[in-house]
Design a protein around this motif. Structure first.
Motif, PDB file in Angstrom:
ATOM      1  N   LEU A   8     -50.392 -15.755 -13.132  1.00 13.58           N
ATOM      2  CA  LEU A   8     -50.952 -14.805 -11.937  1.00 13.58           C
ATOM      3  C   LEU A   8     -49.936 -13.402 -12.242  1.00 13.58           C
ATOM      4  O   LEU A   8     -50.046 -11.834 -12.742  1.00 13.58           O
ATOM      5  CB  LEU A   8     -50.623 -15.028  -9.946  1.00 13.58           C
ATOM      6  CG  LEU A   8     -51.174 -14.220  -9.287  1.00 13.58           C
ATOM      7  CD1 LEU A   8     -52.641 -13.010  -9.290  1.00 13.58           C
ATOM      8  CD2 LEU A   8     -50.406 -14.965  -8.306  1.00 13.58           C
ATOM      9  N   GLU A   9     -48.491 -13.798 -12.520  1.00 12.92           N
ATOM     10  CA  GLU A   9     -47.581 -12.607 -13.016  1.00 12.92           C
ATOM     11  C   GLU A   9     -47.966 -12.097 -14.322  1.00 12.92           C
ATOM     12  O   GLU A   9     -47.921 -10.440 -14.446  1.00 12.92           O
ATOM     13  CB  GLU A   9     -46.543 -13.581 -12.645  1.00 12.92           C
ATOM     14  CG  GLU A   9     -45.341 -12.209 -12.871  1.00 12.92           C
ATOM     15  CD  GLU A   9     -43.780 -13.061 -13.010  1.00 12.92           C
ATOM     16  OE1 GLU A   9     -42.579 -12.047 -12.887  1.00 12.92           O
ATOM     17  OE2 GLU A   9     -43.473 -13.958 -12.493  1.00 12.92           O
ATOM     18  N   ALA A  10     -48.335 -13.017 -15.125  1.00  8.62           N
ATOM     19  CA  ALA A  10     -49.005 -12.591 -16.636  1.00  8.62           C
ATOM     20  C   ALA A  10     -50.256 -12.081 -16.942  1.00  8.62           C
ATOM     21  O   ALA A  10     -49.701 -10.315 -16.756  1.00  8.62           O
ATOM     22  CB  ALA A  10     -49.293 -13.855 -17.402  1.00  8.62           C
ATOM     23  N   ARG A  11     -50.797 -12.140 -15.593  1.00 13.40           N
ATOM     24  CA  ARG A  11     -51.658 -11.232 -15.216  1.00 13.40           C
ATOM     25  C   ARG A  11     -51.638  -9.318 -15.125  1.00 13.40           C
ATOM     26  O   ARG A  11     -51.964  -8.663 -15.067  1.00 13.40           O
ATOM     27  CB  ARG A  11     -53.089 -11.893 -14.729  1.00 13.40           C
ATOM     28  CG  ARG A  11     -54.103 -12.837 -15.371  1.00 13.40           C
ATOM     29  CD  ARG A  11     -54.942 -13.430 -14.341  1.00 13.40           C
ATOM     30  NE  ARG A  11     -55.413 -14.624 -15.437  1.00 13.40           N
ATOM     31  CZ  ARG A  11     -56.380 -15.664 -14.481  1.00 13.40           C
ATOM     32  NH1 ARG A  11     -56.126 -15.857 -13.332  1.00 13.40           N
ATOM     33  NH2 ARG A  11     -56.934 -16.496 -15.069  1.00 13.40           N
ATOM     34  N   GLU A  12     -50.960 -10.159 -13.621  1.00  9.19           N
ATOM     35  CA  GLU A  12     -50.539  -8.803 -13.179  1.00  9.19           C
ATOM     36  C   GLU A  12     -49.739  -7.563 -14.333  1.00  9.19           C
ATOM     37  O   GLU A  12     -49.985  -6.730 -13.852  1.00  9.19           O
ATOM     38  CB  GLU A  12     -49.450  -8.997 -12.297  1.00  9.19           C
ATOM     39  CG  GLU A  12     -50.101  -9.359 -11.091  1.00  9.19           C
ATOM     40  CD  GLU A  12     -49.444  -9.943  -9.563  1.00  9.19           C
ATOM     41  OE1 GLU A  12     -47.869 -10.118  -9.547  1.00  9.19           O
ATOM     42  OE2 GLU A  12     -49.642 -10.695  -8.659  1.00  9.19           O
ATOM     43  N   SER A  13     -48.683  -8.180 -15.053  1.00 13.22           N
ATOM     44  CA  SER A  13     -48.323  -7.095 -16.271  1.00 13.22           C
ATOM     45  C   SER A  13     -49.376  -6.702 -17.103  1.00 13.22           C
ATOM     46  O   SER A  13     -49.417  -5.866 -16.888  1.00 13.22           O
ATOM     47  CB  SER A  13     -47.014  -8.194 -16.878  1.00 13.22           C
ATOM     48  OG  SER A  13     -46.297  -8.503 -16.329  1.00 13.22           O
ATOM     49  N   VAL A  14     -50.269  -7.958 -17.274  1.00 13.61           N
ATOM     50  CA  VAL A  14     -51.125  -7.184 -18.143  1.00 13.61           C
ATOM     51  C   VAL A  14     -52.011  -6.056 -17.839  1.00 13.61           C
ATOM     52  O   VAL A  14     -52.606  -5.137 -18.147  1.00 13.61           O
ATOM     53  CB  VAL A  14     -52.201  -8.162 -18.482  1.00 13.61           C
ATOM     54  CG1 VAL A  14     -53.524  -8.310 -18.849  1.00 13.61           C
ATOM     55  CG2 VAL A  14     -51.688  -8.983 -19.439  1.00 13.61           C
ATOM     56  N   GLU A  15     -52.361  -5.967 -16.262  1.00 14.32           N
ATOM     57  CA  GLU A  15     -53.494  -4.833 -15.832  1.00 14.32           C
ATOM     58  C   GLU A  15     -51.660  -3.678 -15.521  1.00 14.32           C
ATOM     59  O   GLU A  15     -52.284  -2.539 -14.881  1.00 14.32           O
ATOM     60  CB  GLU A  15     -53.684  -5.741 -14.223  1.00 14.32           C
ATOM     61  CG  GLU A  15     -54.717  -4.013 -13.471  1.00 14.32           C
ATOM     62  CD  GLU A  15     -55.853  -4.235 -14.352  1.00 14.32           C
ATOM     63  OE1 GLU A  15     -56.323  -2.880 -14.202  1.00 14.32           O
ATOM     64  OE2 GLU A  15     -55.821  -5.159 -14.761  1.00 14.32           O
ATOM     65  N   THR A  19     -52.826  -0.395 -16.855  1.00 16.00           N
ATOM     66  CA  THR A  19     -52.531   0.591 -15.698  1.00 16.00           C
ATOM     67  C   THR A  19     -52.230   2.439 -16.845  1.00 16.00           C
ATOM     68  O   THR A  19     -52.151   3.373 -16.712  1.00 16.00           O
ATOM     69  CB  THR A  19     -52.652   0.386 -14.534  1.00 16.00           C
ATOM     70  OG1 THR A  19     -53.865  -0.180 -14.065  1.00 16.00           O
ATOM     71  CG2 THR A  19     -52.410   2.088 -14.155  1.00 16.00           C
ATOM     72  N   TYR A  20     -51.003   2.053 -17.471  1.00 12.12           N
ATOM     73  CA  TYR A  20     -49.797   2.153 -17.699  1.00 12.12           C
ATOM     74  C   TYR A  20     -50.356   3.257 -18.662  1.00 12.12           C
ATOM     75  O   TYR A  20     -50.395   3.967 -19.220  1.00 12.12           O
ATOM     76  CB  TYR A  20     -48.224   1.316 -17.657  1.00 12.12           C
ATOM     77  CG  TYR A  20     -47.129   2.407 -18.376  1.00 12.12           C
ATOM     78  CD1 TYR A  20     -46.197   3.722 -17.980  1.00 12.12           C
ATOM     79  CD2 TYR A  20     -47.277   2.071 -20.322  1.00 12.12           C
ATOM     80  CE1 TYR A  20     -45.421   3.973 -18.672  1.00 12.12           C
ATOM     81  CE2 TYR A  20     -45.839   2.450 -20.548  1.00 12.12           C
ATOM     82  CZ  TYR A  20     -45.236   4.049 -19.723  1.00 12.12           C
ATOM     83  OH  TYR A  20     -44.150   4.056 -20.574  1.00 12.12           O
TER      84      TYR A  20
END
Length: 437
Positions: A8-15, A19-20
């Motif tokens: 989940l943390e990795a997916r959030e980082s990818v998202e 966005t960045y």
């Protein structure tokens, strides 16, 4: 569980990275637009400068040539006028020289060939010589008495022209006026602008607009105000706006502001067509009370007024007033009514009286005249009880009506919620023309 948390943390980082990246790409696009504006405006400024100075050089050359021709013609005129009497005197003297030569030859012949018997020839020659008046000589002007032409040229002109040229023109990195805000209205856009050069003192502003697909801008406003509502705007169509200013005491206009693009997504306000007592403009936003005997209330085509907006009625022309005249808004159309001075409606009469649900208020606005603008601003105060029937009649709308720098504020109580309102007008006599926006 730990793996799921890491996933989940990795997916959030990818998202977040996605966005960045998207935000950075937007900023790159913004930088590219900024760079393009600088390059294009610089190229345009070069073209304008070169064209202007080429025009100046051509005009100056033409003016100098015309002045030279004028001075040369003046020299020719003085020369011709001054030479003419001298030529006449020369002809007179040459005639005298010819006469003297002839007399000289004749006299020498007589003197050398005279005899005692030819005294009559001497007598005749002597009389002829006396008749010619050999002691009478024509007057010849002295050199100081005849023109001596010269050119009088003031070299200080070059200094004046040089100073003027050295100070002619300027290059500004930014226009002195910029568009500050575009506010959409039903069938229109309010354009607001401000000055960004503190040293610039504006006297008049000039606003232009065009459809994004059009090739030429059109003047829509010239005056001293810093905002203007552009009407007759088609919904969901992009328009470009630009503004410039004229400095105090100057004739030329400043450079144009950076053009801004805006559109109105709001449905234009329109009167209902086909009502016998009123004639409408092509866009149906202007109604004229005609001389038909049929009266009553002319309503909007649809309930296009929503809370939070400003509804404006502008009186273009006036007719004979009547106490039943009305301009205002209502919950629903009511066929057969002769005025908005009725239940579930708020309105203003042409004499300035304000009516709420058919009852006249104590507060009154100024009577409307040609050019008057009557504005309605309505906000929801509450939505009543939570039940669907809204029993108790406590659905309130805060109404502000303005006219000629005066305002009336009151709460309009309705028995049910209302998401949008109709607008309408009624005039008893012909000649009234009202624009709605």
């Amino acid at each position: 569980m730990e793996t799921e948390a890491l996933l989940l943390e990795a997916r959030e980082s990818v998202e977040a990275a996605r966005t960045y990246r998207r935000e950075l790409q937007q900023r790159l696009k913004g930088l590219q637009l900024a760079r393009q504006q600088i390059k294009e405006s610089a190229a345009l400024t070069r073209d304008v400068l070169e064209q202007h100075f080429n025009d100046l050089k051509g005009t100056l050359r033409k003016l100098l040539d015309e002045r030279l021709v004028s001075l040369l013609q003046e020299v020719d005129a003085i020369e011709e006028e001054s030479i003419k009497p001298l030529d006449e005197c020369r002809k007179l003297i040459e005639q005298g020289v010819g006469t003297a030569d002839e007399l000289l030859r004749e006299g020498e012949t007589v003197i050398h060939g005279v005899t005692g018997e030819e005294s009559d020839k001497l007598c005749s020659f002597t009389k002829k010589a006396l008749h010619i008046q050999l002691d009478s000589l024509p007057e010849v002007p002295s050199l100081v008495d005849v023109p001596c032409l010269s050119a009088q040229l003031d070299d200080s002109l070059l200094t004046v022209v040089r100073n003027q040229i050295f100070n002619h023109g300027a290059v500004a990195s930014r226009p002195p006026i910029q568009i500050e805000e575009l506010i959409e209205k039903p069938g229109g856009i309010i354009v607001k602008w401000c000055k960004v050069d503190e040293d610039f003192v504006p006297q008049d502003y000039r606003l232009q607009y065009r459809k994004i697909t059009a090739s030429h801008f059109e003047d829509v406003y010239v005056g001293s105000d810093t905002e203007f509502i552009v009407l007759h705007i088609d919904p969901n169509v992009d328009y470009q706006f630009r503004v410039c200013a004229r400095g105090d005491g100057r004739q030329e206009w400043s450079p144009w502001s950076v053009s801004q693009t805006g559109c109105s997504t709001l449905v234009p306000h329109e009167w209902t067509p086909g009502f016998e007592g009123y004639s409408l403009s092509s866009r149906r936003n202007i109604a004229l009370r005609n001389d038909s005997q049929v009266g009553g209330v002319l309503y909007s085509r649809a309930p296009t007024y929503y809370c939070g907006q400003t509804l404006t009625f502008r009186i273009e022309t006036v007719g004979q007033p009547d106490k039943k005249d009305s301009i205002g808004v209502c919950v629903a159309q009511q066929n057969g009514a002769d005025s908005l001075q009725r239940d579930k409606a708020v309105c203003v009469s042409t004499n300035g009286a304000v009516f709420v649900n058919g009852k006249e208020m104590t507060n009154q606005l100024p009577a409307v005249t040609s050019g008057s603008a009557v504005t309605f601003d309505i906000e929801a105060v509450n939505l009543g009880p939570s039940n669907n029937n809204n029993e108790g009649g406590n659905f309130k709308l805060r109404v502000t009506i303005g006219s000629n720098n005066r305002e009336v504020v009151f709460d309009w109580v309705l028995d049910q919620s209302c998401g949008s309102l109709y607008f309408g007008c009624s005039f008893s006599y012909p000649g009234w023309k009202v624009l709605v926006f």
